[in-house]
Design a protein around this motif. Structure first.
Motif, PDB file in Angstrom:
ATOM      1  N   ARG A   1      -9.362   2.210   4.160  1.00 27.51           N
ATOM      2  CA  ARG A   1      -9.808   2.065   2.779  1.00 27.51           C
ATOM      3  C   ARG A   1      -8.707   1.432   1.932  1.00 27.51           C
ATOM      4  NH1 ARG A   1     -11.391   7.359   0.949  1.00 27.51           N
ATOM      5  NH2 ARG A   1     -13.186   7.024   2.271  1.00 27.51           N
ATOM      6  N   GLN A   2      -7.474   1.887   2.118  1.00 23.62           N
ATOM      7  CA  GLN A   2      -6.355   1.340   1.336  1.00 23.62           C
ATOM      8  C   GLN A   2      -6.111  -0.128   1.665  1.00 23.62           C
ATOM      9  OE1 GLN A   2      -3.318   4.206   2.310  1.00 23.62           O
ATOM     10  NE2 GLN A   2      -3.643   5.304   0.396  1.00 23.62           N
ATOM     11  N   ILE A   3      -6.199  -0.475   2.924  1.00 26.56           N
ATOM     12  CA  ILE A   3      -6.003  -1.872   3.324  1.00 26.56           C
ATOM     13  C   ILE A   3      -7.121  -2.739   2.763  1.00 26.56           C
ATOM     14  CG2 ILE A   3      -5.957  -3.460   5.291  1.00 26.56           C
ATOM     15  CD1 ILE A   3      -4.486  -1.201   6.810  1.00 26.56           C
ATOM     16  N   ASN A   4      -8.356  -2.253   2.825  1.00 30.26           N
ATOM     17  CA  ASN A   4      -9.479  -3.013   2.270  1.00 30.26           C
ATOM     18  C   ASN A   4      -9.322  -3.210   0.760  1.00 30.26           C
ATOM     19  OD1 ASN A   4     -10.882  -3.541   4.633  1.00 30.26           O
ATOM     20  ND2 ASN A   4     -11.977  -1.613   4.574  1.00 30.26           N
TER      21      ASN A   4
ATOM     22  N   LEU B   1      -1.278 -11.949   1.516  1.00 27.45           N
ATOM     23  CA  LEU B   1      -2.296 -10.993   1.945  1.00 27.45           C
ATOM     24  C   LEU B   1      -1.901 -10.265   3.230  1.00 27.45           C
ATOM     25  CD1 LEU B   1      -5.100  -9.772   1.568  1.00 27.45           C
ATOM     26  CD2 LEU B   1      -6.027 -11.754   2.758  1.00 27.45           C
ATOM     27  N   LEU B   2      -1.417 -10.990   4.206  1.00 26.22           N
ATOM     28  CA  LEU B   2      -1.031 -10.395   5.483  1.00 26.22           C
ATOM     29  C   LEU B   2       0.119  -9.406   5.312  1.00 26.22           C
ATOM     30  CD1 LEU B   2      -1.267 -10.276   8.577  1.00 26.22           C
ATOM     31  CD2 LEU B   2       0.284 -12.230   8.673  1.00 26.22           C
ATOM     32  N   VAL B   3       1.130  -9.804   4.593  1.00 24.93           N
ATOM     33  CA  VAL B   3       2.310  -8.959   4.399  1.00 24.93           C
ATOM     34  C   VAL B   3       1.960  -7.717   3.580  1.00 24.93           C
ATOM     35  CG1 VAL B   3       4.601  -8.846   3.333  1.00 24.93           C
ATOM     36  CG2 VAL B   3       3.943 -10.852   4.671  1.00 24.93           C
ATOM     37  N   GLU B   4       1.172  -7.882   2.534  1.00 25.40           N
ATOM     38  CA  GLU B   4       0.811  -6.734   1.703  1.00 25.40           C
ATOM     39  C   GLU B   4      -0.095  -5.759   2.460  1.00 25.40           C
ATOM     40  OE1 GLU B   4       2.250  -5.927  -1.241  1.00 25.40           O
ATOM     41  OE2 GLU B   4       3.484  -7.635  -0.699  1.00 25.40           O
ATOM     42  N   SER B   5      -0.971  -6.278   3.303  1.00 23.59           N
ATOM     43  CA  SER B   5      -1.811  -5.407   4.138  1.00 23.59           C
ATOM     44  C   SER B   5      -0.948  -4.637   5.129  1.00 23.59           C
ATOM     45  CB  SER B   5      -2.861  -6.230   4.886  1.00 23.59           C
ATOM     46  OG  SER B   5      -3.743  -6.837   3.982  1.00 23.59           O
ATOM     47  N   LEU B   6       0.021  -5.310   5.709  1.00 22.23           N
ATOM     48  CA  LEU B   6       0.945  -4.657   6.631  1.00 22.23           C
ATOM     49  C   LEU B   6       1.721  -3.553   5.931  1.00 22.23           C
ATOM     50  CD1 LEU B   6       2.543  -4.415   9.300  1.00 22.23           C
ATOM     51  CD2 LEU B   6       4.020  -6.248   8.440  1.00 22.23           C
ATOM     52  N   LYS B   7       2.190  -3.815   4.731  1.00 22.93           N
ATOM     53  CA  LYS B   7       2.926  -2.798   3.986  1.00 22.93           C
ATOM     54  C   LYS B   7       2.047  -1.585   3.708  1.00 22.93           C
ATOM     55  CE  LYS B   7       5.000  -4.610   0.385  1.00 22.93           C
ATOM     56  NZ  LYS B   7       5.528  -5.522  -0.652  1.00 22.93           N
ATOM     57  N   SER B   8       0.791  -1.814   3.346  1.00 20.12           N
ATOM     58  CA  SER B   8      -0.139  -0.701   3.109  1.00 20.12           C
ATOM     59  C   SER B   8      -0.348   0.104   4.380  1.00 20.12           C
ATOM     60  CB  SER B   8      -1.489  -1.225   2.622  1.00 20.12           C
ATOM     61  OG  SER B   8      -1.369  -1.818   1.360  1.00 20.12           O
ATOM     62  N   LEU B   9      -0.492  -0.589   5.494  1.00 22.98           N
ATOM     63  CA  LEU B   9      -0.675   0.072   6.780  1.00 22.98           C
ATOM     64  C   LEU B   9       0.541   0.924   7.149  1.00 22.98           C
ATOM     65  CD1 LEU B   9      -2.334   0.445   9.391  1.00 22.98           C
ATOM     66  CD2 LEU B   9      -1.212  -1.602  10.261  1.00 22.98           C
ATOM     67  N   LEU B  10       1.726   0.379   6.960  1.00 22.53           N
ATOM     68  CA  LEU B  10       2.952   1.115   7.290  1.00 22.53           C
ATOM     69  C   LEU B  10       3.142   2.339   6.399  1.00 22.53           C
ATOM     70  CD1 LEU B  10       5.450  -1.794   7.978  1.00 22.53           C
ATOM     71  CD2 LEU B  10       4.444  -0.224   9.635  1.00 22.53           C
ATOM     72  N   ILE B  11       2.848   2.208   5.128  1.00 25.12           N
ATOM     73  CA  ILE B  11       2.965   3.349   4.220  1.00 25.12           C
ATOM     74  C   ILE B  11       2.006   4.455   4.646  1.00 25.12           C
ATOM     75  CG2 ILE B  11       2.504   4.133   1.866  1.00 25.12           C
ATOM     76  CD1 ILE B  11       3.612   1.387   0.923  1.00 25.12           C
TER      77      ILE B  11
ATOM     78  N   ASN C   1      -9.108  -6.838  -1.007  1.00 25.37           N
ATOM     79  CA  ASN C   1      -9.987  -7.209  -2.126  1.00 25.37           C
ATOM     80  C   ASN C   1      -9.179  -7.609  -3.360  1.00 25.37           C
ATOM     81  OD1 ASN C   1     -12.373  -6.811  -0.748  1.00 25.37           O
ATOM     82  ND2 ASN C   1     -12.544  -4.685  -1.358  1.00 25.37           N
ATOM     83  N   GLU C   2      -8.132  -6.869  -3.631  1.00 27.69           N
ATOM     84  CA  GLU C   2      -7.280  -7.146  -4.794  1.00 27.69           C
ATOM     85  C   GLU C   2      -6.628  -8.519  -4.703  1.00 27.69           C
ATOM     86  OE1 GLU C   2      -2.909  -5.611  -5.969  1.00 27.69           O
ATOM     87  OE2 GLU C   2      -4.377  -4.033  -5.642  1.00 27.69           O
ATOM     88  N   LEU C   3      -6.120  -8.856  -3.524  1.00 26.37           N
ATOM     89  CA  LEU C   3      -5.418 -10.125  -3.346  1.00 26.37           C
ATOM     90  C   LEU C   3      -6.346 -11.306  -3.119  1.00 26.37           C
ATOM     91  CD1 LEU C   3      -2.386  -8.916  -1.197  1.00 26.37           C
ATOM     92  CD2 LEU C   3      -2.379  -9.595  -3.600  1.00 26.37           C
ATOM     93  N   SER C   4      -7.613 -11.022  -2.803  1.00 21.22           N
ATOM     94  CA  SER C   4      -8.558 -12.099  -2.530  1.00 21.22           C
ATOM     95  C   SER C   4      -9.252 -12.605  -3.791  1.00 21.22           C
ATOM     96  CB  SER C   4      -9.627 -11.617  -1.541  1.00 21.22           C
ATOM     97  OG  SER C   4      -9.030 -11.320  -0.305  1.00 21.22           O
ATOM     98  N   GLU C   5      -9.098 -11.901  -4.894  1.00 22.49           N
ATOM     99  CA  GLU C   5      -9.786 -12.297  -6.130  1.00 22.49           C
ATOM    100  C   GLU C   5      -9.136 -13.491  -6.774  1.00 22.49           C
ATOM    101  OE1 GLU C   5      -9.779  -8.699  -8.437  1.00 22.49           O
ATOM    102  OE2 GLU C   5     -11.423  -7.888  -7.285  1.00 22.49           O
TER     103      GLU C   5
END
Length: 75
Positions: A64-67, A41-51, A71-75
């Motif tokens: 919005r993209q990070i959220n 979750l942390l790494v994927e959120s970071l990647k979204s933020l960097l993009i 949500n996607e990874l928390s399910e």
């Protein structure tokens, strides 16, 4: 100014704080890239933020993209 998102990702992934909070090992973090989902979750959120940052997106769209990713990874 143009940013190299791969270089930014490498620098963040070498950060001790991130290493401590990530579920990935140091070896796994070395293999992280933008093409493959790490499942962390942390790494994927970071990647979204960097993009979003490198694409010059607005703060609202970035959050919005990070959220969505959280949500996607928390399910």
């Amino acid at each position: 100014m143009k940013y190299d998102r791969n270089e930014m990702l490498r620098r963040f992934l070498a950060n001790e704080e991130l290493i401590q909070h990530s579920r990935l090992s140091r070896e796994e973090l070395k293999d992280v890239n933008f093409s493959d989902d790490s499942g962390d979750l942390l790494v994927e959120s970071l990647k979204s933020l960097l993009i979003a940052f490198c694409n010059g997106e607005t703060d609202t769209l970035t959050l919005r993209q990070i959220n969505l990713k959280i949500n996607e990874l928390s399910e």
